[in-house]
Design an enzyme around this catalytic site. Structure first.
Site, PDB file in Angstrom:
ATOM      1  N   SER A 107      12.049  17.398 -10.483  1.00 21.74           N
ATOM      2  CA  SER A 107      12.343  16.268 -11.360  1.00 21.74           C
ATOM      3  C   SER A 107      12.109  16.617 -12.828  1.00 21.74           C
ATOM      4  O   SER A 107      11.269  17.450 -13.173  1.00 21.74           O
ATOM      5  CB  SER A 107      11.462  15.077 -10.974  1.00 21.74           C
ATOM      6  OG  SER A 107      10.097  15.437 -11.027  1.00 21.74           O
ATOM      7  N   GLN A 109      10.239  15.642 -15.804  1.00 24.14           N
ATOM      8  CA  GLN A 109       8.925  15.012 -15.715  1.00 24.14           C
ATOM      9  C   GLN A 109       8.059  15.400 -16.896  1.00 24.14           C
ATOM     10  O   GLN A 109       8.393  16.285 -17.689  1.00 24.14           O
ATOM     11  CB  GLN A 109       8.235  15.471 -14.431  1.00 24.14           C
ATOM     12  CG  GLN A 109       8.039  16.983 -14.352  1.00 24.14           C
ATOM     13  CD  GLN A 109       7.434  17.421 -13.027  1.00 24.14           C
ATOM     14  OE1 GLN A 109       6.254  17.733 -12.970  1.00 24.14           O
ATOM     15  NE2 GLN A 109       8.245  17.461 -11.968  1.00 24.14           N
ATOM     16  N   HIS A 111       3.473  15.308 -17.802  1.00 25.17           N
ATOM     17  CA  HIS A 111       2.134  14.989 -17.309  1.00 25.17           C
ATOM     18  C   HIS A 111       1.351  14.305 -18.417  1.00 25.17           C
ATOM     19  O   HIS A 111       1.335  14.777 -19.552  1.00 25.17           O
ATOM     20  CB  HIS A 111       1.420  16.265 -16.857  1.00 25.17           C
ATOM     21  CG  HIS A 111       2.217  17.069 -15.871  1.00 25.17           C
ATOM     22  ND1 HIS A 111       2.651  16.550 -14.676  1.00 25.17           N
ATOM     23  CD2 HIS A 111       2.672  18.338 -15.924  1.00 25.17           C
ATOM     24  CE1 HIS A 111       3.334  17.478 -14.023  1.00 25.17           C
ATOM     25  NE2 HIS A 111       3.370  18.565 -14.762  1.00 25.17           N
ATOM     26  N   LYS A 134      -3.003  17.036 -16.888  1.00 22.41           N
ATOM     27  CA  LYS A 134      -2.498  18.119 -16.057  1.00 22.41           C
ATOM     28  C   LYS A 134      -1.714  19.143 -16.872  1.00 22.41           C
ATOM     29  O   LYS A 134      -0.548  19.403 -16.604  1.00 22.41           O
ATOM     30  CB  LYS A 134      -1.614  17.540 -14.946  1.00 22.41           C
ATOM     31  CG  LYS A 134      -1.206  18.537 -13.876  1.00 22.41           C
ATOM     32  CD  LYS A 134      -0.163  17.912 -12.944  1.00 22.41           C
ATOM     33  CE  LYS A 134       0.383  18.913 -11.964  1.00 22.41           C
ATOM     34  NZ  LYS A 134       1.517  18.376 -11.177  1.00 22.41           N
ATOM     35  N   GLU A 136      -0.439  22.798 -17.565  1.00 21.41           N
ATOM     36  CA  GLU A 136      -0.175  23.777 -16.513  1.00 21.41           C
ATOM     37  C   GLU A 136       0.454  25.043 -17.079  1.00 21.41           C
ATOM     38  O   GLU A 136       0.942  25.073 -18.212  1.00 21.41           O
ATOM     39  CB  GLU A 136       0.733  23.177 -15.446  1.00 21.41           C
ATOM     40  CG  GLU A 136       2.105  22.782 -15.934  1.00 21.41           C
ATOM     41  CD  GLU A 136       2.922  22.041 -14.881  1.00 21.41           C
ATOM     42  OE1 GLU A 136       4.147  22.256 -14.830  1.00 21.41           O
ATOM     43  OE2 GLU A 136       2.357  21.242 -14.117  1.00 21.41           O
ATOM     44  N   HIS A 274       9.696  18.606 -18.889  1.00 20.15           N
ATOM     45  CA  HIS A 274      10.066  19.875 -18.269  1.00 20.15           C
ATOM     46  C   HIS A 274      10.624  19.624 -16.869  1.00 20.15           C
ATOM     47  O   HIS A 274      10.461  18.552 -16.293  1.00 20.15           O
ATOM     48  CB  HIS A 274       8.864  20.830 -18.185  1.00 20.15           C
ATOM     49  CG  HIS A 274       7.716  20.316 -17.378  1.00 20.15           C
ATOM     50  ND1 HIS A 274       6.827  19.364 -17.864  1.00 20.15           N
ATOM     51  CD2 HIS A 274       7.280  20.587 -16.118  1.00 20.15           C
ATOM     52  CE1 HIS A 274       5.915  19.096 -16.961  1.00 20.15           C
ATOM     53  NE2 HIS A 274       6.177  19.821 -15.869  1.00 20.15           N
ATOM     54  N   ARG A 293       7.919  10.767 -13.712  1.00 19.28           N
ATOM     55  CA  ARG A 293       9.270  11.286 -13.470  1.00 19.28           C
ATOM     56  C   ARG A 293      10.325  10.354 -14.052  1.00 19.28           C
ATOM     57  O   ARG A 293      10.123   9.153 -14.131  1.00 19.28           O
ATOM     58  CB  ARG A 293       9.524  11.441 -11.966  1.00 19.28           C
ATOM     59  CG  ARG A 293       8.556  12.370 -11.264  1.00 19.28           C
ATOM     60  CD  ARG A 293       8.829  12.433  -9.761  1.00 19.28           C
ATOM     61  NE  ARG A 293       7.871  13.317  -9.086  1.00 19.28           N
ATOM     62  CZ  ARG A 293       6.705  12.917  -8.611  1.00 19.28           C
ATOM     63  NH1 ARG A 293       6.349  11.641  -8.735  1.00 19.28           N
ATOM     64  NH2 ARG A 293       5.897  13.766  -8.016  1.00 19.28           N
ATOM     65  N   LYS A 299      12.031  10.447  -5.794  1.00 22.53           N
ATOM     66  CA  LYS A 299      10.717   9.822  -5.869  1.00 22.53           C
ATOM     67  C   LYS A 299      10.685   8.727  -6.935  1.00 22.53           C
ATOM     68  O   LYS A 299      11.667   8.482  -7.637  1.00 22.53           O
ATOM     69  CB  LYS A 299       9.649  10.886  -6.159  1.00 22.53           C
ATOM     70  CG  LYS A 299       9.486  11.917  -5.051  1.00 22.53           C
ATOM     71  CD  LYS A 299       8.391  12.912  -5.393  1.00 22.53           C
ATOM     72  CE  LYS A 299       8.200  13.950  -4.293  1.00 22.53           C
ATOM     73  NZ  LYS A 299       7.146  14.926  -4.618  1.00 22.53           N
TER      74      LYS A 299
END
Length: 419
Positions: A107, A109, A111, A134, A136, A274, A293, A299
């Site tokens: 997706s 999305q 964070h 989050k 990453e 991203h 998302r 989802k």
């Protein structure tokens, strides 16, 4: 000083998300089979292999009859984390370690940062399952493709000129405003303009998106017969094939298209848009599973939250190639306290020492076979799929078998917090 706690062999969890590679095509499936003894189902997608303490995919230690979660073991043995880690994050791992096998796009999305994560978790705990941020980092195991961050203003102008379907949705006034913007004013209104245009796109009704994605597909398929499509146009057709009339097909034109070669890494901060497109990677992040998302997914979608939270920074993401610590170990250090990752490529018959550090680590053997020893303990045979939790202050000796070079990754807390 007391002797450090010994490393623990871990049994780890797998996530079978629809976008994962299926059966034997998935590195995640192969490692999960070796790690757990479970048989691979060739029809199932194997998307993510999780190593850590997050409740959505816990790791376990101990025998079958006395198995406990790593989270519980750490709470009972907080010295395994080291004093500085406990003081900063409490008695839990601050990072989550993963391997991803991506067959179709994830997706679009972002964070949330810590403040937003706490608010979202309080308001919708069934969707946003923890109150943590989050950030990453992804390290490519194969060629790895992703969308990340917004394109420059010049590239956005090219999109509005070259993709009439997007210009039609955005509207003539907004399109002309962007195309006529000059660099003389330093694009002082760039953030507001991009936020306005992107929000308008992401908030468009389904009928409008269906019509424009269909128009885009038909145009590109016709033009493909008379000219070579750009990589971005080819990506749009790929996303349409995977997700059909999804707003993410159009939104992809707003984001930087990044292609990593094996060994290159990409890090993503809070509130940055991203989407991973294809390939396999090592991923490490702060210990969270919070995802907002807005496209390319079946989802839960939360367009208002995503469009309001983004930074709207325009810059191509920094690509990390790591710092060589010795002939065999390369370290990837993102600008986040929670984690760093070491890659160890150890040729046959060679040996290497991982010096003791005042924080915890997780080791995974991705390929190969050899021997591992901690301090004065006996050597253990290690092989592909083995995962170890290594408590603070352990020195690790690793040697590769005569015909099985080792490819290993270690995640740990960012060394900068130890001073």
């Amino acid at each position: 000083m007391e002797a450090p706690l010994r490393p623990l062999r871990l049994r780890c969890s797998v996530q079978n998300y629809d976008w994962g590679r299926r059966g034997e095509d998935s590195t995640v499936a192969r490692l999960f089979e070796r790690n757990s003894g479970a048989e691979i189902d060739p029809s199932r997608p194997y998307a993510e292999f999780w190593m850590g303490t997050h409740e959505s995919g816990p790791s376990f230690t101990g025998s079958d009859s006395e198995e406990v979660t790593l989270k519980k073991w750490i709470r009972e043995n907080p010295g395994a984390l080291g004093d500085k880690v406990v003081a900063k994050w409490g008695t839990d791992l601050p990072f989550l370690f993963k391997i991803l096998s991506v067959a179709s796009a994830l997706s679009i999305q972002a964070h949330p940062d810590k403040e937003l994560a706490r608010m979202l978790h309080r308001m919708r705990p069934n969707v946003y399952k923890d109150p943590n941020h989050k950030p990453e980092m992804a390290i490519a195991l194969t060629e790895f493709k992703a969308l990340c961050g917004f394109v420059s203003m010049e590239e956005l102008k090219d999109v509005l000129i070259g993709v009439p379907e997007i210009a039609e949705l955005v509207g003539n006034d907004e399109t002309n405003k962007i195309i006529c913007m000059r660099e003389l004013n330093g694009y002082v209104n760039a953030k507001a303009v991009i936020q306005s245009v992107f929000t308008k796109l992401m908030s468009a009704n389904k009928d409008a998106i269906l019509a424009l994605v269909s128009k885009l597909k038909n145009r590109l398929e016709a033009e493909n017969k008379i000219r070579r499509l750009s990589e971005r146009e080819q990506l749009a057709l790929l996303l349409e094939k995977q997700y059909h009339a999804d707003v993410g097909v159009l939104a992809a034109f707003f984001l930087n298209y990044v292609k990593l070669s094996p060994g290159e890494a990409l890090y993503i901060g809070p509130n940055e848009p991203h989407a991973y497109i294809s390939g396999e990677c090592i991923e490490c992040m702060a210990a969270s599973d919070n995802v907002v998302r807005a496209g390319l997914t079946p989802k839960y979608i939360d367009v208002p939250t995503l469009c309001s939270m983004l930074t709207y920074k325009q810059a191509f993401p920094q690509i990390l190639r790591g710092i060589q610590l010795n002939p065999f170990i390369t370290r990837y250090t993102p600008p986040f306290d929670e984690f760093e990752v070491d890659c160890c490529i150890l040729p046959s018959k060679e040996s290497v020492v991982f010096s003791p550090i005042p924080g915890p680590s997780i080791f995974i053997i991705v390929t190969g076979e050899g021997r591992l020893q901690t301090g004065s303990t006996d050597e253990e045979r290690v092989m592909e799929g083995d995962v170890y939790f290594v408590p603070a202050h352990n020195e690790i000796h690793l040697s590769a078998a005569p015909d099985k070079p080792i490819h290993l990754y270690r995640s740990g807390v960012n060394s900068r917090i130890f001073g």
